[in-house]
Design a protein around this motif. Structure first.
Motif, short mmCIF file in Angstrom:
data_model
loop_
_atom_site.label_atom_id
_atom_site.label_comp_id
_atom_site.label_asym_id
_atom_site.label_seq_id
_atom_site.Cartn_x
_atom_site.Cartn_y
_atom_site.Cartn_z
N ASP A 1 32.55 -50.10 -1.24
CA ASP A 1 32.73 -48.66 -0.96
C ASP A 1 32.08 -48.38 0.08
O ASP A 1 30.83 -48.51 0.25
N PRO A 2 32.70 -47.46 1.00
CA PRO A 2 31.79 -46.90 2.12
C PRO A 2 30.60 -45.73 1.57
O PRO A 2 30.90 -45.35 0.53
N VAL A 3 29.77 -45.65 2.52
CA VAL A 3 28.81 -44.41 2.08
C VAL A 3 29.65 -43.12 2.10
O VAL A 3 30.77 -43.00 2.82
N ASN A 4 29.15 -41.98 1.71
CA ASN A 4 29.63 -40.66 1.75
C ASN A 4 29.41 -40.03 2.98
O ASN A 4 28.16 -39.89 3.46
N TYR A 5 30.41 -39.45 3.73
CA TYR A 5 30.08 -38.89 4.92
C TYR A 5 30.38 -37.20 4.60
O TYR A 5 30.46 -36.45 5.71
N GLY A 6 30.13 -36.85 3.59
CA GLY A 6 30.41 -35.37 3.24
C GLY A 6 28.89 -34.79 3.38
O GLY A 6 28.87 -33.41 3.03
N GLY A 7 28.03 -35.43 3.57
CA GLY A 7 26.53 -34.69 3.40
C GLY A 7 26.00 -34.71 1.76
O GLY A 7 26.61 -35.54 1.00
N TYR A 8 24.80 -34.31 1.63
CA TYR A 8 24.12 -34.28 0.23
C TYR A 8 25.15 -33.93 -0.70
O TYR A 8 25.66 -33.00 -0.72
N SER A 9 25.47 -34.87 -1.76
CA SER A 9 26.29 -34.62 -2.70
C SER A 9 25.97 -33.59 -3.82
O SER A 9 24.52 -33.58 -4.10
N PRO A 10 26.66 -32.83 -4.51
CA PRO A 10 26.19 -32.05 -5.58
C PRO A 10 25.29 -32.84 -6.62
O PRO A 10 24.65 -32.34 -7.24
N GLU A 11 25.73 -34.05 -6.80
CA GLU A 11 25.04 -34.96 -7.71
C GLU A 11 23.60 -34.86 -7.23
O GLU A 11 22.59 -34.98 -8.17
N ALA B 1 29.58 -40.97 -12.55
CA ALA B 1 28.95 -39.96 -11.67
C ALA B 1 27.11 -40.47 -11.46
O ALA B 1 26.86 -41.20 -12.58
N LEU B 2 26.67 -40.29 -10.55
CA LEU B 2 25.35 -40.56 -10.23
C LEU B 2 24.42 -40.26 -11.36
O LEU B 2 23.56 -41.13 -11.87
N ASP C 1 24.82 -39.68 -14.21
CA ASP C 1 24.77 -40.21 -15.48
C ASP C 1 24.55 -41.57 -15.61
O ASP C 1 24.90 -42.32 -16.64
N MET C 2 24.17 -42.20 -14.57
CA MET C 2 23.82 -43.63 -14.51
C MET C 2 22.55 -44.17 -14.93
O MET C 2 22.47 -45.03 -15.71
N ASN C 3 21.40 -43.17 -14.77
CA ASN C 3 20.20 -43.84 -15.14
C ASN C 3 19.90 -44.14 -16.50
O ASN C 3 19.23 -45.17 -16.73
N SER C 4 20.45 -43.31 -17.34
CA SER C 4 20.24 -43.39 -18.81
C SER C 4 20.45 -44.57 -19.36
O SER C 4 20.12 -45.14 -20.36
N SER C 5 21.89 -45.35 -18.81
CA SER C 5 22.35 -46.60 -19.50
C SER C 5 22.48 -47.61 -18.43
O SER C 5 23.04 -48.58 -18.51
N GLN C 6 21.26 -47.54 -17.58
CA GLN C 6 21.28 -48.61 -16.30
C GLN C 6 21.25 -49.88 -16.94
O GLN C 6 21.89 -51.03 -16.41
N VAL C 7 20.33 -50.05 -17.77
CA VAL C 7 20.16 -51.68 -18.28
C VAL C 7 21.56 -52.05 -18.73
O VAL C 7 21.87 -53.40 -18.61
N ASN C 8 22.43 -51.35 -19.62
CA ASN C 8 23.64 -51.80 -20.14
C ASN C 8 24.64 -52.04 -18.78
O ASN C 8 25.15 -52.97 -19.15
N ILE D 1 29.98 -43.83 -8.33
CA ILE D 1 29.63 -45.28 -8.05
C ILE D 1 30.96 -45.99 -8.96
O ILE D 1 30.98 -45.86 -10.15
N ASN D 2 31.23 -46.99 -8.34
CA ASN D 2 32.48 -47.64 -8.98
C ASN D 2 32.26 -49.12 -9.00
O ASN D 2 31.41 -49.80 -8.36
N LEU D 3 32.91 -49.64 -10.39
CA LEU D 3 32.49 -51.15 -10.56
C LEU D 3 34.02 -51.84 -10.42
O LEU D 3 34.73 -51.15 -11.04
N TYR D 4 34.07 -52.85 -9.99
CA TYR D 4 35.44 -53.66 -9.97
C TYR D 4 35.28 -55.14 -10.34
O TYR D 4 34.05 -55.51 -10.21
N GLY D 5 36.36 -55.47 -11.06
CA GLY D 5 36.13 -56.97 -11.60
C GLY D 5 36.69 -57.76 -10.45
O GLY D 5 36.81 -57.25 -9.36
N PRO D 6 36.81 -59.40 -10.73
CA PRO D 6 37.25 -60.19 -9.96
C PRO D 6 38.38 -60.09 -9.22
O PRO D 6 38.62 -60.17 -7.83
N ASP D 7 39.25 -59.30 -9.90
CA ASP D 7 40.79 -59.21 -9.34
C ASP D 7 40.79 -57.49 -8.71
O ASP D 7 41.86 -57.18 -8.49
#
Ligand code: HEM
Ligand SMILES: [Ca+2]
Length: 672
Positions: free
Chosen positions: A482-492, A456-457, A459-466, A442-448
């Motif tokens: 960002d588009p959805v993933n077209y490669g099938g179930y990801s290894p994550e 990585a997916l 790695d996200m839940n433990s720090s999600q509040v932050n 998952i990517n995060l983008y600034g206003p610019d």
């Protein structure tokens, strides 16, 4: 009716014996070490939510009913086709253990939905309500007609392990056909909208110890090297085998994945018969994820001021230190902490409610109830009019009367004979297909548009509040862009979901396949006749030619012995696309469209109905129909600009527009 065995009706002690022989809901204290504890992969899934006492009692009585059915089955009636019981079910209906729906007194003029969805359907007030059963489009396919897993059509041997199926499909991109990249496609935000709807309408729970909330049941040895022997494992265990040469799990020498059967309950008609699984949330699209399914949750979430709900300092969601990963958020549904993307969807609705309620009335109760009613209407509006046309295709969605303009077209009307419940084939089959489209990063983008964070997916839940408290708009920009993933179930999701300290996680694909088998979801081919309205005989592989490309069929033949074996989800993932731009084929879209018909025409409080006890006025309805996801995002965030259609990636045909150019919603029309 002639009931040849009526004189053999079961005594209560006989029923208890059968219940004990199934032994599904009680364990001795010394068996306690069979429970999953913190640090195990997937701990979050197996540690279950609280279940109130009356529902436990229902579960237990339902087991007795199933035991009675089993006794009847073994001693007397079923043939291999599972047919014979039907004429006799009336002989066994009132086993005096079913919950009493007549005890529910419904007021047909009630203005607002009840908590948990009771009394929406006045013919059967429990239909679609919290803790009623998932319903079915087809008779279940259990090997023993009652609860055991389906087997191959050819020689009645077990089907291949879901992990082996997943490994073969992973090598082939899950058979998913790529969409044309030149047009806008479903974005990550749109995928998580699917998860939101899922959590609003369905939540199965694992079998647990009777009247006990705590760690879930463990079916594998420590470190997952082997399955526990049947004598010492819980009877609800159905662990998944991992091949020794597995490309991922072999590094941990893991040969067993934990899997526990779902909790069953009475069927919605309260008759003897095969296992039916309990749905622990209201099946209606009524935003129980936000407001909760019961009074206690609702009370905890209300601020009692101007109809508003409580929130944290960052105006994201209320936080609590009393959770497994601290701190975390809470709202109407316990699963919201799974990822920041899911939590954000909850937050958007919380913000919308808190924006609307104070504008409606100064009276807290009126503002709360009316705010909830309007927020729910706006949610239904965006799902049916913006999200579904992307998922099903515009034409199909209009054709099925799911997407419509009430001022121009006939949108249909409420039908009390439409069963509003969530079907097994939808929730535990076709609708899980979106799992395959969740990206690994998952990517995060600034206003610019500058990349601020990439995670990585797993790695996200433990720090999600932050993440969410500090990056609300940046996360929103990421998922919109960002588009959805077209490669099938990801290894994550296939290897690292809810991973332990070593990096070993659980496999969502295997669980999805196994879950459908656990719930008796029939195989893919059984839906062809119903969905195409023509009798179809699927006996040989070429009979599937119209539904799969030759390449996909070849892969399926390496997995299954018979074309009549294909797990529903595997078929839905690999079937030919309806058009190059949709991500569904014939059977997948048929099952999903049927469910949304139930969500709409089976919901007495659907926002478009004009003949209900308390309909919206025409001007109000017109204003609701002008609401869009883009307008929603501009009202409750500070992103400043949005893709015109917020469920699609930006492109020349879906430009990013400034929030200032989007007309504001006219809340004044709803003031009381
Ligand atoms: C990061 C993203 C996601 C994760 C980690 C995730 C994980 C899970 C897990 C662990 C389960 C329970 C499986 C079981 O034991 O049977 C589940 C159920 C489910 N998921 Fe997801 N999911 C994600 C996204 C989605 C999305 C985008 C959809 C969209 C449709 C979706 C649809 C479903 C459905 C329909 C169920 C069954 C719910 C029920 O019990 O009624 N999920 N998911
Ligand atoms: Ca609901």
């Amino acid at each position: 009716q002639n009931c040849p065995f009526a004189q053999r009706a079961l005594t209560s002690s006989q029923r208890m014996d059968w219940a004990r022989s199934l032994y599904l809901d009680e364990l001795r204290p010394q068996d306690l070490d069979l429970y999953v504890t913190e640090g195990h992969p997937g701990f979050e899934v197996w540690a279950e939510a609280d279940v109130a006492q009356p529902f436990w009692d229902d579960f237990r009585r339902a087991r007795i009913l199933l035991a009675a059915t089993e006794a009847i089955n073994h001693k007397m009636f079923f043939d291999r086709e599972c047919n014979d019981l039907t004429p006799y079910t009336n002989c066994f209906t009132r086993l005096d253990v079913c919950y009493d729906t007549t005890g529910l007194r419904c007021d047909p003029n009630l203005r607002y939905r009840t908590m948990g969805g009771t009394c929406n359907n006045l013919v059967n007030p429990k239909l679609g309500a919290q803790f009623s059963a998932y319903s079915r489009l087809m008779a279940p396919d259990y090997h023993d007609c009652l609860h055991s897993e389906r087997r191959t059509a050819i020689d009645s041997i077990e089907l291949p392990s879901p992990r082996i199926i997943g490994n073969i499909l992973a090598e082939n991109g899950f058979g998913i056909q790529q969409a044309a990249p030149t047009v806008s496609v479903l974005n990550v935000f749109g995928a998580f909208c699917g998860q939101l709807i899922t959590h609003d309408t369905g939540s199965r729970i694992n079998v647990q110890r009777y009247n006990f909330s705590g760690p879930g049941i463990q079916c594998c040895s420590q470190y997952y090297t082997r399955r526990l022997s049947e004598e010492i494992s819980h009877p609800a265990c159905k662990p998944i085998d991992i091949p020794v040469n597995d490309p991922f799990y072999s590094q941990f020498k893991a040969n067993c994945l934990n899997f526990v059967s779902s909790q069953t309950t009475f069927s919605n008609d309260c008759k003897v018969g095969p296992a039916q699984q309990s749905n622990s949330v209201s099946a209606f699209m009524d935003l129980t994820i936000v407001y909760g399914d019961d009074q206690a949750t609702q009370n905890r979430l209300r601020s009692r001021q101007s109809g508003r709900m409580i929130t944290n300092a960052a105006n994201v969601l209320p936080e609590t230190p009393n959770c497994r990963q601290q701190p975390c958020y809470f709202l109407g549904d316990v699963r919201l902490n799974q990822t920041p993307m899911l939590a954000q969807w909850h937050s958007l609705f919380l913000r919308l409610h808190n924006l609307i309620a104070p504008l409606i009335s100064a009276n807290d109760e009126i503002a709360y109830q009316e705010g909830k009613r309007l927020t729910t209407a706006l949610y239904q509006r965006i799902v049916f009019n913006e999200w579904l046309p992307i998922i099903l295709g515009q034409a199909e969605s209009i054709n099925k009367q799911l997407t419509c303009d009430p001022s121009k077209a006939n949108c249909g009307k409420y039908n009390q004979y439409v069963d509003p419940s969530n079907t097994n084939e939808f929730t535990h089959g076709a609708f899980r297909w979106l799992h395959a489209f969740v990206p690994s990063t998952i990517n995060l983008y600034g206003p610019d548009k500058r990349l601020i964070m990439s995670r990585a997916l797993s790695d996200m839940n433990s720090s999600q509040v932050n993440i969410l408290n500090g990056n609300y708009d940046n996360l929103l920009r990421g998922v919109l862009n960002d588009p959805v993933n077209y490669g099938g179930y990801s290894p994550e999701l296939r290897n690292r979901l809810m991973k332990d300290a070593r990096g070993m996680g659980i496999d969502l694909f295997s669980i999805d396949i196994k879950r459908a088998r656990d719930h008796g979801v029939p195989p893919y081919h059984t839906f062809i006749s119903t969905c195409t309205n023509t009798p179809a005989q699927i006996n040989n592989w070429p009979d599937l030619d119209p539904y799969f490309t030759p390449a996909s069929l070849k892969i399926l033949q390496t997995i299954y012995k018979s074309p009549r074996d294909i797990d529903l989800l595997v078929g839905v993932l690999g079937e030919r696309r309806l058009t190059p731009y949709t991500i569904l084929g014939k059977i997948g879209s048929c099952i999903i469209a049927e469910q949304f018909k139930r969500f709409k025409f089976g919901d007495r409080f659907f926002y478009q109905w004009t003949d209900g006890p308390y309909p919206f006025t025409q001007p109000q309805l017109q204003e609701i129909e002008r609401f869009t996801m883009a307008k929603f995002l501009c009202s409750v965030s500070n992103i400043g600009s949005v893709p015109q259609n917020a469920f699609l990636t930006p492109s020349a045909t879906n430009p990013i527009v400034a929030c200032t150019s989007i007309p504001k919603f006219n809340f004044a029309l709803f003031a009381k």
